[in-house]
Design an enzyme around this catalytic site. Sequence first.
Site, PDB file in Angstrom:
ATOM      1  CB  ILE A  43      -3.323  -1.049  39.737  1.00  0.00           C
ATOM      2  CG1 ILE A  43      -4.224  -0.589  39.257  1.00  0.00           C
ATOM      3  CG2 ILE A  43      -2.200  -1.468  38.596  1.00  0.00           C
ATOM      4  CD1 ILE A  43      -5.500  -1.934  39.436  1.00  0.00           C
ATOM      5  CD  GLU A  57      -6.489   0.422  47.209  1.00  0.00           C
ATOM      6  OE1 GLU A  57      -6.915  -1.224  46.833  1.00  0.00           O
ATOM      7  OE2 GLU A  57      -7.093   1.201  46.313  1.00  0.00           O
ATOM      8  N   GLY A  61     -28.020  -5.324  35.806  1.00  0.00           N
ATOM      9  CA  GLY A  61     -28.548  -4.219  36.126  1.00  0.00           C
ATOM     10  C   GLY A  61     -29.783  -4.164  37.343  1.00  0.00           C
ATOM     11  CB  CYS A  70     -27.726 -10.591  36.271  1.00  0.00           C
ATOM     12  SG  CYS A  70     -28.112 -10.922  37.788  1.00  0.00           S
ATOM     13  CG  HIS A  74     -22.791 -11.547  37.918  1.00  0.00           C
ATOM     14  ND1 HIS A  74     -23.059 -10.112  38.171  1.00  0.00           N
ATOM     15  CD2 HIS A  74     -24.381 -11.628  39.082  1.00  0.00           C
ATOM     16  CE1 HIS A  74     -24.328  -9.485  38.427  1.00  0.00           C
ATOM     17  NE2 HIS A  74     -25.360 -10.251  39.353  1.00  0.00           N
ATOM     18  CD  GLU A 126     -20.141 -10.690  35.686  1.00  0.00           C
ATOM     19  OE1 GLU A 126     -20.496 -11.512  35.429  1.00  0.00           O
ATOM     20  OE2 GLU A 126     -20.983  -9.807  36.017  1.00  0.00           O
TER      21      GLU A 126
HETATM   22  N1  GLN Z   1     -32.086  -6.731  38.963  1.00  0.00           N
HETATM   23  C1  GLN Z   1     -32.339  -7.726  38.847  1.00  0.00           C
HETATM   24  C2  GLN Z   1     -32.100  -8.729  40.374  1.00  0.00           C
HETATM   25  O1  GLN Z   1     -32.389  -8.733  41.255  1.00  0.00           O
HETATM   26  C3  GLN Z   1     -30.909  -8.334  38.069  1.00  0.00           C
HETATM   27  C4  GLN Z   1     -29.346  -7.439  38.862  1.00  0.00           C
HETATM   28  C5  GLN Z   1     -28.239  -8.034  38.191  1.00  0.00           C
HETATM   29  O2  GLN Z   1     -28.319  -7.908  36.670  1.00  0.00           O
HETATM   30  N2  GLN Z   1     -27.401  -8.216  39.159  1.00  0.00           N
HETATM   31  O3  GLN Z   1     -32.617 -10.108  40.091  1.00  0.00           O
END
Ligand code: GLN
Length: 543
Positions: free
Chosen positions: A23, A145, A358, A385, A511, A513
């Site tokens: 930061i 850093e 995940g 995802c 993603h 985000e």
């Molecule tokens: N496990 C899933 C895949 O590999 C989703 C990956 C994630 O959520 N980044 O497609």
Amino acid sequence: MSQKSTKYIFVTGGVASSLGKGIISASLAKLLQARGHSVTIQKLDPYLNVDPGTLNPYEHGECYVTEDGAETDLDLGHYERFLNVATSQANNVTTGRIYQSVISKERKGAYLGKTVQVIPHITNEIKEHVQILGNTGMYEFIVTEIGGTVGDIESLPFIESARQLKWEHPDDVLVIHLTLLPYLATSGEIKTKPTQHSVQKLREYGIQPDILVCRTEREIEQEIKEKIARFCNVSVEAVIESIDAETIYEVPLLMEKEKLDQVVLKMLNIPIVNEPNLTAWKGFLSNLKSPKKTVEIGLVGKYVELKDAYKSIAEAFVHAGASLNCQVELKWIHSESLEENNLEGHLSGLSGILVAPGFGTRGIEGKIKAVKYARENNIPFLGICLGMQVAVIEYARNVLGWEGAHTVEIDPKTSYPVIDMMEEQKNIVKMGGTMRLGAFKCKLKEDSKIFDAYGQKDITERHRHRYEFNSKFRSQFEESGMIATGVNPDNGLVEVVEIPTHRYFVGVQFHPEYKSTVENPHALFKSFITAAVTVKEEKLTMA
Ligand code: GLN
């Protein structure tokens, strides 16, 4: 570029870990950028993994992904969120990557029979990696850093490389050392000894820091600054107080107040021509601090006890929320704890549900239950995802009636592989850096929630996955009401699914985000929050 040579600013840490080097680095870079300079930030990580892509989030928090597909430390997320400029593979270098490169050169005979050693071969390799960004000619400043704490065995080669660079280019290199000033309640005093010792340690390695940034819970008196200056061999204006802040986004303003940027410019002999332009930043902060409304959104994931695992998602809510004058209260929900009989208790009060990305089996059934609850109760839903993949699985099982439908990641023998391994992934054996990574194009269908959010048909977003929506089943999904509203124009992969009859049900394979920044809050988060606010307002009028 106004200045002759690229300036390198190293940020090291002492006394304790987690003092917020990332930061501070990002805040300094922000101030220099706000003064019209071109800046980028780089992280050197002392561990032996080639990149954090193979690390479990429990080990290292979120894995951040850059446009060019590097799997990086989560600090790069902060760099992008602060600077609003994309980073790349070159912005994160680990000891593992350095050794990998040196060893592969050795195997090619590149060292011409020499004994390959930490000094000079490893340190030269580090210096080259540090200078890659400078050599692009794109930046006046590289803020680097150095991960870890001074005194760790692991980070020594990085410290040594910084020492050498400073010795080779005394006018172009600065070292900022971040330390901690603990407050001892029993004696009612701020103690400077740990800082003195940590600077001594750095000097043992041949580095005299130019600037000390001192983390503290309480304001420090001029007298303390003078004492630190005297013992640590730095000028008193180079002792910078870094007091605990309410939000990380306040730190650039605190550093401006302490004149960190001015001290840096002065030491590097760069004329201070104007004030930093922080108008947009300050506008964001003032919205953040005085929201006109609040909304509660559930984040369903399996690492919720470790908030760093979903860092970019949480920050994307902060940016988008502030731009809508809305404070998003995230309720962290452990997917493993969700059961049929407690769904109502966990989820009924929420105005929106996000199912997180995940890998692996743990907690997946809970995620599927959360999707079902959002779908059946018309609660705004965003799946990212794996969150999108479980939305597809849930729809297959509970709407199409395909019992046992699954992703082959978890059930390779399922009779309904609605999420399948991508063709290009099938022959891959090495795990590191082999997923579908980085930015890819996506074409959005008009007349969809996702198109309304982005306001354009052609977008690019970052990816990190091995599995995909199985297009073999696409027509059956579409006939029964789950529509592919975003598709990769080059290979036809389904990137977005929606249920148009639902008030807001969007699943994205990418993603969003990772691309949200303070000055450029993400359109999809804004549209999701807007849908959640509508739900909350409806509930209030009904009550
Ligand atoms: N496990 C899933 C895949 O590999 C989703 C990956 C994630 O959520 N980044 O497609």
